[in-house]
Design an enzyme around this catalytic site. Structure first.
Site, short mmCIF file in Angstrom:
data_model
loop_
_atom_site.label_atom_id
_atom_site.label_comp_id
_atom_site.label_asym_id
_atom_site.label_seq_id
_atom_site.Cartn_x
_atom_site.Cartn_y
_atom_site.Cartn_z
N ASP A 144 64.88 31.74 52.06
CA ASP A 144 63.62 31.26 52.58
C ASP A 144 63.19 32.21 53.70
O ASP A 144 63.94 33.10 54.12
CB ASP A 144 63.71 29.80 53.08
CG ASP A 144 62.32 29.14 53.16
OD1 ASP A 144 61.30 29.86 53.11
OD2 ASP A 144 62.25 27.91 53.27
C1 NOJ Z 1 58.89 28.76 54.24
C2 NOJ Z 1 58.95 27.55 53.37
O1 NOJ Z 1 60.07 26.76 53.70
C3 NOJ Z 1 59.01 27.87 51.89
O2 NOJ Z 1 58.92 26.68 51.16
C4 NOJ Z 1 57.93 28.84 51.51
O3 NOJ Z 1 57.93 29.07 50.15
C5 NOJ Z 1 58.15 30.10 52.31
N1 NOJ Z 1 58.04 29.81 53.72
C6 NOJ Z 1 57.17 31.21 51.94
O4 NOJ Z 1 55.94 30.96 52.47
#
Ligand code: NOJ
Length: 768
Positions: A276
Site C-alpha cells: 500500500d
Molecule cells: C492508500 C489506500 O489504503 C489504498 O487503498 C489505495 O489504493 C492507495 N492508497 C493508492 O491510492
C-alpha cells in the site's frame, strides 16, 4: 506499437528458441518472461519493482526506472510516458498505469457497501465492467479494487469501501467485481487488472481507528478474514495489495506467512503483490525497521513485488544485494510476477489505448448505475405503507435536508474522476419526474440543472414541490434554516427529508467515534416531527449510523449508502413506487457505538442473553449482585442491534415457509438440497432476497451462531408462489479447526432460509 517486442512475442524467435518454446499459452508466457528477465540489468529489475506517483515519468520510463505509475490523469501524459517506456527504453517494457477506480470511473456507482446491499453479484460485476470500460478508455489498466476487508466496525471510515461484515457475501461480491474488471479476456483493451486489498485484516483496526493495529488470531484470520481473498485468487485476480496494519506485531508488508505461505504456496497465486501507499517505509514509524533500507529488505524478503511510492527498493536494492541481505532469486521472482501480469494484460503487444470520450457516462452505464442504486437502497421502516407516494395524490411535496441536493456528497468516498455536474440529485430527479414526465420516459435525465433550483416553489402538473434544505450540509450547526423547513413540512402533504453524511466523513482516514447524525440534523428531524406529519427519512451515508431516535420519529426510512451519480433517479423511482426496494443490510446496524463490534455471525458465549433480561431502568434499587441473570448483554443496550444483518423491507409482503432438506443425514461428500416456499402476499411485484444460514451445533472449536452460506434474489408477482431450492455441498460446512486443519466435522446442524438473519424456523440435519 511496441516494436521492440516483436522478436520476443513470436514463438520461434531466436532468443525464445533457446527457452524451450512450445505452443501452450503458459509455456509461451513463461518463455517470454524468462527471456526478458534474462536480458535485464539489476537496475532494470529494481525499476520494474518501483511504482511512482510523481516525478518526470517520461525520463524515468526511458531509463527503465519504473514498472508502474499511479495517478497520472492526463491522457496525453499517459501516452507520452508509455511511448518513452516502449520506444525509448532499452528493453521497451511497457508501464502499468494504475488508479483508484473504486466504485466507478466517471459514472459513479453506489459505494461498495451500497453495492453489497443489493446482494446481487450481477449488479456488482456489471458495475466493475462499466468502470473498466470507462477507465481503460483513458489509459488505466490497473485498479486498486476490490477491497474485501471484513468490516465489523462502522466507526472505521473504510467500511464504506467494503462489502460489509460477512465473509461469504464479501467473497461472492468481491469475486464478481474481479470478473467485472478483468473481463472475459485479459488482453482485451477494456480489461483492467483487479487488486484485491488490503491483505490482510485491515478492517479489524482496533477501535475502528484507521491504520490501527489488529490482533486477529489464526482461527479468525482463516475462518473469516482470508475467505474473500482466497475466493478472489480462485477467480484469477491478477494482483493483491498489502495492508497498512500490523497484525499481532507483524506489519503486513513484511508478513511472510500470509504473503508466501498462504497466498503463493497454499493458493497458488502467481500475480503481483504491491505494497500500500508507503506502507513499506511506514515500517519505520511502526518500529519494525530502523530505516527505509531495512524496511525495503523486510518487504522484499516477505514477497512484496512492487513498492508503492516509498522508493526503498530502487534506493537500496543494490546495496542490499551486495550485502547479501536479499537474494537475487527474490528480485527475479518479483520481476517475473510483474512481467507476467503485464504479459497477461497484453501490454507488450498493445501498450497504448484508444481514447473514447463517448463511452464515458454512456446511457447504458447510467442505467446500470441507477439499477445498482435502486437495488442497494434498503427500506428500514414503512409504517402504514406511507411509501410509496402516489404522485396523483400528493398535492404538495416538501423536500428537505442537506443531502436532497448535494451532487458531490451523494457520490461518496473515493471519487477521483466522477464529476458532480453529472450527478442527478433527488431534488432534480423528483422535480423532473413530477414535472417533465416525457424526459423520464426517454430514460434521459437532464444534467447540469442542479444549480438552477432555488428555494422556491415549483408548480407543474398536479404537484407542488417545495425545497427547503434546512441545513446547508451534513455538519452544519446553523439552525436558522430549520423554521423554513418546518413551515414547508406544515404546508405539504408529503415530507421527504434527506439526511446523512457528506462523502468526506467516511473512507480512508475518516473514522468517527460518534456515528450519529452530524451537525444539527437531529434537531432538524426533531423539529419536523413536531409538525405531526409523516416524515419520510432518506439517509445517504458511508456507514450504518446510530439513528434509532430519528427512526422513531419517522414514519418511513430508506437507507442508501452513498448511491452515486444516479442516486437521485433511483430514489425518486423508489419514493414514487416505480421501483420497489429490495436492498438488505450488509452490516449490522448498532443502536449505539458502545455495542461495537456487533455482527450476526459471532460465536455463542457460555451465557447467551435472552429476551427476558432486566434492563437498566428496570433494576430495583439495591438489587443483589446475582439478581440479573448473569448473561451476555448490556444493561443499557440489551443485545439486539438496531437492525440485523440481511434485513430490509419491501412495498409488498412475503410469506416464507419453513425450510425443508431432502434428507436428515448426509455423507461428507453429499450435497444438501434445501428448499422453501415463498409467496408474494402483497399487491406489487417485488424481489426478495432469500438467505440460507447454517449452524454447526458442536465443533472442536466454537462455531458461529449463524453463517450465511447462500442467497438468491427471487422476483414474484402479487399472489405468486415459488419453491426455491438451494444446493449446498457438505464441503461448504468446512472450517479451520484448532490445529489449523480444514474440514467438515461430523455432527448436528441447523439450517434456516429467511429474508434476514433474524430468528425463523429451522431444519435439522446430521453429517456423518
Ligand atoms: C492508500 C489506500 O489504503 C489504498 O487503498 C489505495 O489504493 C492507495 N492508497 C493508492 O491510492
Amino acid at each position: 506499437m511496441a516494436v521492440k517486442y516483436v522478436k520476443n512475442i513470436i514463438c520461434g524467435g531466436s532468443v525464445l528458441l533457446m527457452a524451450s518454446c512450445t505452443e501452450t499459452p503458459v509455456s509461451k508466457e513463461n518463455a517470454f518472461v524468462e527471456n526478458l528477465l534474462s536480458q535485464m540489468t539489476i537496475d532494470e529489475k529494481l525499476g520494474q519493482m518501483n511504482q511512482v506517483a510523481w516525478g518526470d515519468w517520461c525520463d524515468m520510463a526511458k531509463k527503465g526506472q519504473i514498472g508502474s505509475v499511479l495517478n497520472i490523469t492526463n491522457i496525453n501524459d499517459i501516452r507520452e510516458m508509455q511511448r518513452c517506456a516502449v520506444e525509448e527504453s532499452r528493453l521497451g517494457i511497457p508501464v502499468l498505469v494504475a488508479r483508484d477506480v473504486i466504485h466507478g470511473y466517471k459514472t459513479i456507482f453506489p459505494i461498495p457497501l451500497g453495492q453489497a446491499a443489493t446482494f446481487n453479484p450481477e449488479i456488482v460485476e456489471k458495475g466493475a465492467r462499466v468502470s473498466a470500460i470507462e477507465a481503460s478508455s483513458e489509459g488505466i489498466r490497473w485498479t486498486f479494487s476490490p477491497m474485501v476487508d471484513i468490516s465489523r466496525d462502522p466507526r472505521w471510515g473504510r467500511i464504506a469501501e467494503s462489502f460489509g461484515e460477512d465473509q461469504y457475501l464479501s467473497s461472492v461480491l468481491g469475486s464478481a467485481m474481479v470478473r467485472g474488471y478483468q473481463g472475459d479476456d485479459l488482453t482485451d483493451p477494456t480489461s483492467i487488472a483487479a487488486c484485491v486489498k488490503h491483505f490482510v485484516g485491515y478492517g479489524a483496526a482496533e477501535g475502528g481507528r484507521d491504520y490501527n493495529s489488529t490482533y486477529i488470531t489464526e482461527n479468525s484470520l482463516r475462518n473469516v478474514y482470508l475467505k474473500p481473498f482466497q475466493s478472489a485468487a480462485q477467480e484469477g485476480a491478477l494482483t493483491y495489495m498489502t495492508s497498512f496494519n500490523d497484525n499481532d506485531g507483524i506489519p503486513c508488508s513484511a508478513n511472510k506467512k500470509i504473503l508466501k505461505d498462504i497466498l503463493r504456496k497454499e493458493w497458488g497465486f502467481d500475480g503481483v503483490v504491491v505494497s500500500d501507499w508507503a506502507s513499506i517505509g511506514e515500517m519505520v514509524p511502526h518500529g519494525f525497521a530502523h530505516d527505509n533500507k531495512e524496511a525495503g529488505m523486510q518487504a522484499i524478503n516477505a514477497g512484496v513485488d512492487m513498492e508503492m511510492v516509498s522508493g526503498s527498493y530502487v534506493a537500496y536494492g543494490k546495496e542490499l544485494l551486495a550485502e547479501k541481505k536479499i537474494d537475487i532469486k527474490s528480485i527475479d521472482e518479483a520481476v517475473r510476477n510483474i512481467l507476467r501480469v503485464k504479459y497477461r494484460l497484453g501490454l507488450f503487444e498493445n501498450p497504448y489505448f484508444e481514447n473514447n470520450p463517448e463511452i464515458l457516462y454512456a446511457p447504458e452505464h447510467l442505467d446500470a448505475a441507477k439499477q445498482a442504486a435502486i437495488e442497494g437502497t434498503i427500506l428500514l421502516k414503512n409504517e402504514r405503507n406511507v411509501l410509496p407516494l402516489d404522485r396523483n395524490k400528493v398535492k404538495t411535496l416538501a423536500i428537505i435536508g442537506p443531502l436532497a441536493d448535494a451532487p458531490y456528497e451523494q457520490m461518496g468516498t473515493w471519487v477521483f474522476d466522477g464529476e458532480k455536474e453529472r450527478s442527478v440529485t433527488p431534488l432534480t430527479a423528483i422535480s423532473q419526474m413530477l414535472n417533465v414526465s416525457a424526459d423520464k420516459m426517454d430514460g434521459q435525465y437532464k444534467f447540469n440543472v442542479v444549480n438552477n433550483y432555488s428555494n422556491s416553489n415549483k408548480v407543474s402538473g398536479t404537484t407542488n414541490v417545495i425545497f427547503e434544505p434546512g441545513l446547508a450540509y451534513s455538519r452544519d450547526k446553523n439552525k436558522s434554516g430549520i423554521p423554513a423547513a418546518v413551515s414547508a413540512a406544515r404546508r405539504a402533504d408529503a415530507v421527504v427529508v434527506f439526511v446523512g453524511e457528506e462523502s468526506i466523513l467516511s473512507g480512508e482516514a475518516h473514522s468517527l467515534a460518534d456515528i450519529s447524525l452530524q451537525g444539527a440534523q437531529k434537531e432538524l428531524i426533531d423539529a419536523l416531527a413536531t409538525t405531526g406529519k409523516d416524515i419520510i427519512m432518506v439517509v445517504m451515508a458511508g456507514r450504518p449510523l446510530t439513528i434509532g431516535d430519528q427512526i422513531d420519529k419517522s414514519a418511513a426510512v430508506l437507507y442508501s449508502f452513498h448511491p452515486g451519480t444516479m442516486g437521485g433517479p433511483a430514489l425518486a423511482e423508489i419514493i414514487f413506487g416505480e421501483a420497489v426496494p429490495s436492498g438488505k443490510t450488509p452490516v449490522t446496524f448498532p443502536k449505539m457505538v458502545g455495542q461495537i463490534p456487533l455482527y450476526y455471525n459471532h460465536n455463542m458465549t457460555g451465557r447467551p442473553a435472552s429476551r427476558t433480561e432486566t434492563l437498566l431502568n428496570e433494576i430495583p434499587v439495591e438489587a443483589g449482585q446475582t439478581s440479573l441473570g448473569c448473561t451476555s448483554f448490556y444493561l443499557d443496550a440489551g443485545f439486539d442491534p438496531l437492525y440485523p444483518f440481511g434485513y430490509g423491507l419491501s412495498y409488498t409482503t412475503f410469506e416464507i415457509g419453513a425450510p425443508k432438506t431432502d434428507a436428515t443425514e448426509y455423507n461428507m461428500n453429499g450435497v444438501i438440497t434445501a428448499s422453501c416456499v415463498i409467496t408474494n402476499t402483497g399487491n406489487m411485484e417485488a424481489t426478495e432476497v432469500l438467505q440460507l444460514y447454517i449452524r454447526d451445533l458442536v465443533g472442536s472449536v466454537t462455531r458461529p451462531v449463524k453463517e450465511l452460506k447462500a442467497f438468491e434474489r427471487v422476483t414474484l408477482k402479487p399472489g405468486e408462489t415459488k419453491e426455491v431450492t438451494f444446493s449446498l455441498p457438505v464441503s461448504e460446512l468446512a472450517f479451520w479447526d484448532a490445529d489449523m486443519k480444514y474440514g467438515v466435522e461430523k455432527g448436528d446442524f441447523l439450517l434456516w432460509i429467511n429474508n434476514s438473519s433474524l430468528p425463523s424456523e429451522s431444519a435439522a440435519f446430521k453429517v456423518k
